[in-house]
Design a protein around this motif. Structure first.
Motif, PDB file in Angstrom:
ATOM      1  N   ILE A  21       3.103   3.082   0.890  1.00 51.88           N
ATOM      2  CA  ILE A  21       4.073   2.093   1.373  1.00 51.88           C
ATOM      3  C   ILE A  21       4.527   2.406   2.801  1.00 51.88           C
ATOM      4  N   LYS A  22       4.491   3.708   3.151  1.00 46.08           N
ATOM      5  CA  LYS A  22       4.882   4.079   4.522  1.00 46.08           C
ATOM      6  C   LYS A  22       3.954   3.432   5.550  1.00 46.08           C
ATOM      7  N   LEU A  23       2.721   3.117   5.124  1.00 44.91           N
ATOM      8  CA  LEU A  23       1.715   2.627   6.069  1.00 44.91           C
ATOM      9  C   LEU A  23       1.719   1.116   6.239  1.00 44.91           C
ATOM     10  N   ILE A  24       2.521   0.440   5.466  1.00 45.07           N
ATOM     11  CA  ILE A  24       2.408  -1.021   5.480  1.00 45.07           C
ATOM     12  C   ILE A  24       3.679  -1.707   5.958  1.00 45.07           C
ATOM     13  N   ASP A  25       3.496  -3.000   6.325  1.00 50.00           N
ATOM     14  CA  ASP A  25       4.634  -3.812   6.757  1.00 50.00           C
ATOM     15  C   ASP A  25       5.134  -4.693   5.627  1.00 50.00           C
ATOM     16  N   LEU A  26       4.195  -5.071   4.750  1.00 48.62           N
ATOM     17  CA  LEU A  26       4.495  -6.117   3.768  1.00 48.62           C
ATOM     18  C   LEU A  26       3.977  -5.746   2.384  1.00 48.62           C
ATOM     19  N   ILE A  27       4.805  -5.954   1.384  1.00 43.85           N
ATOM     20  CA  ILE A  27       4.366  -5.771   0.002  1.00 43.85           C
ATOM     21  C   ILE A  27       4.073  -7.143  -0.592  1.00 43.85           C
ATOM     22  N   ILE A  28       2.830  -7.314  -1.029  1.00 48.16           N
ATOM     23  CA  ILE A  28       2.477  -8.546  -1.745  1.00 48.16           C
ATOM     24  C   ILE A  28       2.528  -8.200  -3.225  1.00 48.16           C
ATOM     25  N   GLU A  29       3.558  -8.691  -3.886  1.00 49.24           N
ATOM     26  CA  GLU A  29       3.767  -8.331  -5.290  1.00 49.24           C
ATOM     27  C   GLU A  29       3.306  -9.467  -6.190  1.00 49.24           C
ATOM     28  N   LEU A  30       2.334  -9.167  -7.039  1.00 49.74           N
ATOM     29  CA  LEU A  30       1.886 -10.175  -7.991  1.00 49.74           C
ATOM     30  C   LEU A  30       2.714 -10.084  -9.254  1.00 49.74           C
ATOM     31  N   VAL A  31       3.231 -11.222  -9.690  1.00 48.67           N
ATOM     32  CA  VAL A  31       3.873 -11.268 -10.999  1.00 48.67           C
ATOM     33  C   VAL A  31       3.175 -12.362 -11.799  1.00 48.67           C
ATOM     34  N   ASP A  32       3.313 -12.302 -13.113  1.00 48.02           N
ATOM     35  CA  ASP A  32       2.739 -13.336 -13.962  1.00 48.02           C
ATOM     36  C   ASP A  32       3.765 -14.466 -14.065  1.00 48.02           C
ATOM     37  N   GLY A  50      13.186  -2.016   2.999  1.00 46.92           N
ATOM     38  CA  GLY A  50      12.860  -2.069   4.419  1.00 46.92           C
ATOM     39  C   GLY A  50      11.538  -2.759   4.715  1.00 46.92           C
ATOM     40  N   LYS A  51      10.795  -3.136   3.703  1.00 50.62           N
ATOM     41  CA  LYS A  51       9.516  -3.816   3.926  1.00 50.62           C
ATOM     42  C   LYS A  51       9.690  -5.314   3.679  1.00 50.62           C
ATOM     43  N   ALA A  52       8.867  -6.096   4.371  1.00 48.39           N
ATOM     44  CA  ALA A  52       8.866  -7.532   4.076  1.00 48.39           C
ATOM     45  C   ALA A  52       8.270  -7.735   2.692  1.00 48.39           C
ATOM     46  N   ARG A  53       8.714  -8.785   2.015  1.00 48.42           N
ATOM     47  CA  ARG A  53       8.295  -8.972   0.621  1.00 48.42           C
ATOM     48  C   ARG A  53       7.751 -10.372   0.374  1.00 48.42           C
ATOM     49  N   LEU A  54       6.579 -10.404  -0.224  1.00 46.51           N
ATOM     50  CA  LEU A  54       6.001 -11.684  -0.642  1.00 46.51           C
ATOM     51  C   LEU A  54       5.680 -11.585  -2.125  1.00 46.51           C
ATOM     52  N   ILE A  55       6.251 -12.487  -2.899  1.00 42.76           N
ATOM     53  CA  ILE A  55       5.965 -12.500  -4.334  1.00 42.76           C
ATOM     54  C   ILE A  55       4.999 -13.642  -4.631  1.00 42.76           C
ATOM     55  N   LEU A  56       3.909 -13.322  -5.306  1.00 45.13           N
ATOM     56  CA  LEU A  56       2.979 -14.365  -5.729  1.00 45.13           C
ATOM     57  C   LEU A  56       3.173 -14.621  -7.211  1.00 45.13           C
ATOM     58  N   LEU A  57       3.504 -15.858  -7.551  1.00 43.24           N
ATOM     59  CA  LEU A  57       3.593 -16.245  -8.968  1.00 43.24           C
ATOM     60  C   LEU A  57       2.165 -16.551  -9.396  1.00 43.24           C
ATOM     61  N   ASN A  58       1.469 -15.519  -9.864  1.00 44.05           N
ATOM     62  CA  ASN A  58       0.057 -15.701 -10.225  1.00 44.05           C
ATOM     63  C   ASN A  58      -0.058 -16.321 -11.623  1.00 44.05           C
ATOM     64  N   LYS A  59      -1.225 -16.822 -11.935  1.00 41.37           N
ATOM     65  CA  LYS A  59      -1.479 -17.508 -13.214  1.00 41.37           C
ATOM     66  C   LYS A  59      -0.533 -18.689 -13.365  1.00 41.37           C
ATOM     67  N   SER A  60      -0.144 -19.288 -12.241  1.00 41.06           N
ATOM     68  CA  SER A  60       0.801 -20.405 -12.308  1.00 41.06           C
ATOM     69  C   SER A  60       0.174 -21.601 -13.009  1.00 41.06           C
ATOM     70  N   VAL A  83       4.975 -17.636  -3.187  1.00 42.17           N
ATOM     71  CA  VAL A  83       3.915 -18.651  -3.243  1.00 42.17           C
ATOM     72  C   VAL A  83       3.379 -18.687  -4.676  1.00 42.17           C
ATOM     73  N   LYS A  84       3.162 -19.908  -5.191  1.00 45.87           N
ATOM     74  CA  LYS A  84       2.556 -20.048  -6.521  1.00 45.87           C
ATOM     75  C   LYS A  84       1.054 -20.057  -6.356  1.00 45.87           C
ATOM     76  N   VAL A  85       0.349 -19.237  -7.099  1.00 41.29           N
ATOM     77  CA  VAL A  85      -1.116 -19.210  -6.954  1.00 41.29           C
ATOM     78  C   VAL A  85      -1.835 -19.199  -8.296  1.00 41.29           C
ATOM     79  N   ASN A  86      -3.108 -19.555  -8.210  1.00 43.51           N
ATOM     80  CA  ASN A  86      -4.036 -19.385  -9.324  1.00 43.51           C
ATOM     81  C   ASN A  86      -5.220 -18.633  -8.732  1.00 43.51           C
ATOM     82  N   SER A  87      -5.259 -17.331  -8.982  1.00 45.33           N
ATOM     83  CA  SER A  87      -6.304 -16.509  -8.351  1.00 45.33           C
ATOM     84  C   SER A  87      -7.681 -16.821  -8.904  1.00 45.33           C
TER      85      SER A  87
END
Ligand code: G4P
Length: 295
Positions: A21-32, A50-60, A83-87
């Motif tokens: 996590i020290k190496l990144i700017d953004l956490i892309i967190e997948l949730v169901d 301290g990191k930017a956060r993007l939550i993906l509502l996967n299996k939407s 963002v709502k996604v269907n991977s």
């Protein structure tokens, strides 16, 4: 139902993630999207401070659309981008780049003020097992991904995938653990098939699912198995749910040799129908402040 978890190497995994996590700017967190809270890791907010956060509502594709909108609003109210996604099909993936830029706007502007131009945002995908991390990375990075060389400090084996001039992804997803001390969370994760069925009593699990559906999605069961499954003087709670399961067994011809209902087979059928979306688009929990009907 007592659900056994897999605490395994959690401390080690947590330490590795803290380093990454020290190496990144953004956490892309997948949730169901069917269980957006139960499929989150309890420590992620602290880990990602301290990191930017993007939550993906996967299996939407499998979740109730109205509920997904409520969840989107909820996570936004916590300061996350969503963002709502269907991977599986790639639906929603096109919106991610815009959301990444938006989530990292401060960092990008800071870079610009310092004269650093075109430094890509570095991101890492995290999530609990089975939430769809590998499917997402494959769909999002696709064939276009070009791996850059190893960089110092990255956990051995980790590499960066350059997705575009503006985004690099750590190629190994961070596997997190769910809120394993909470039995309700365990039950919901078991419903969606994220906990090995072998350690669960399938019949009890199916009965619990029937109870939930009767309360929150009354048409889901009759729509699939017919109105007759609810015809009868059932007892309250799980007892009543077992009676429904028995009638589903009869309707579906799940019978034992002496023509008694095969409850185990009916339980497997109901769970499989739910997990493959044949009972409809169903969300198992609502955001905390709208939790008023047990959904
Ligand atoms: P993980 O790396 O986080 O452990 O999860 P993984 O990508 O292996 O995905 C777990 C399961 O979830 C896979 O199904 C995958 O196809 C499915 N999945 C991932 N994203 C989505 C999505 O947005 N919508 C739907 N409906 N399913 C999704 P599987 O049955 O275990 O494997 P497979 O039959 O697809 O190979």
């Amino acid at each position: 139902m007592n659900i056994q978890w897999y605490p395994g190497h959690m401390t080690k995994a947590k330490r590795a993630m803290q380093e990454d996590i020290k190496l990144i700017d953004l956490i892309i967190e997948l949730v169901d999207a069917r269980v957006p809270l139960s499929s989150r890791n309890p420590d992620i907010d602290r880990l990602g401070q301290g990191k930017a956060r993007l939550i993906l509502l996967n299996k939407s594709d499998m979740a109730d659309e109205g509920c997904s909108s409520l969840w989107t609003a909820y996570f936004k109210s916590l300061g996350c981008h969503v963002v709502k996604v269907n991977s599986r099909t790639g639906a929603g993936l096109k919106q991610i780049n815009g959301a990444v830029q938006e989530a990292c706007r401060e960092k990008i502007e800071r870079d610009r003020r310092r004269g650093i131009l075109n430094r890509p945002v570095r991101a890492m995908v995290v999530g609990i097992p089975n939430v769809g991390k590998s499917t997402f990375i494959n769909a999002f990075a696709g064939k276009a991904c070009a791996k850059t060389g190893n960089k110092p400090g990255v956990t051995k084996g980790n590499q960066w995938i350059r997705l575009s001039k503006t985004l690099e992804l750590l190629d190994t997803p961070g596997i997190l653990w769910p809120r394993f001390e909470d039995q309700q969370v365990g039950l919901r994760l078991a419903f969606i098939g994220s906990i090995n069925d072998e350690i669960l009593q399938k019949e009890e699990l199916a009965a619990e699912l029937i109870l939930f559906l009767e309360h929150s999605y009354p048409g889901a069961l009759t729509g699939r198995y017919g109105d007759e499954i609810l015809a009868g003087e059932d007892g309250e709670g799980l007892k009543g749910a077992y009676s429904v399961l028995e009638r589903i067994a009869r309707v579906r011809g799940c019978l034992l040799k002496g023509s008694g209902p095969d409850i185990a087979k009916a339980a497997a059928l109901v769970l499989d129908d739910f997990r493959s979306g044949r009972l409809g688009r169903i969300t198992l929990e609502l955001p905390p402040e709208t939790e008023n009907d047990g959904k």
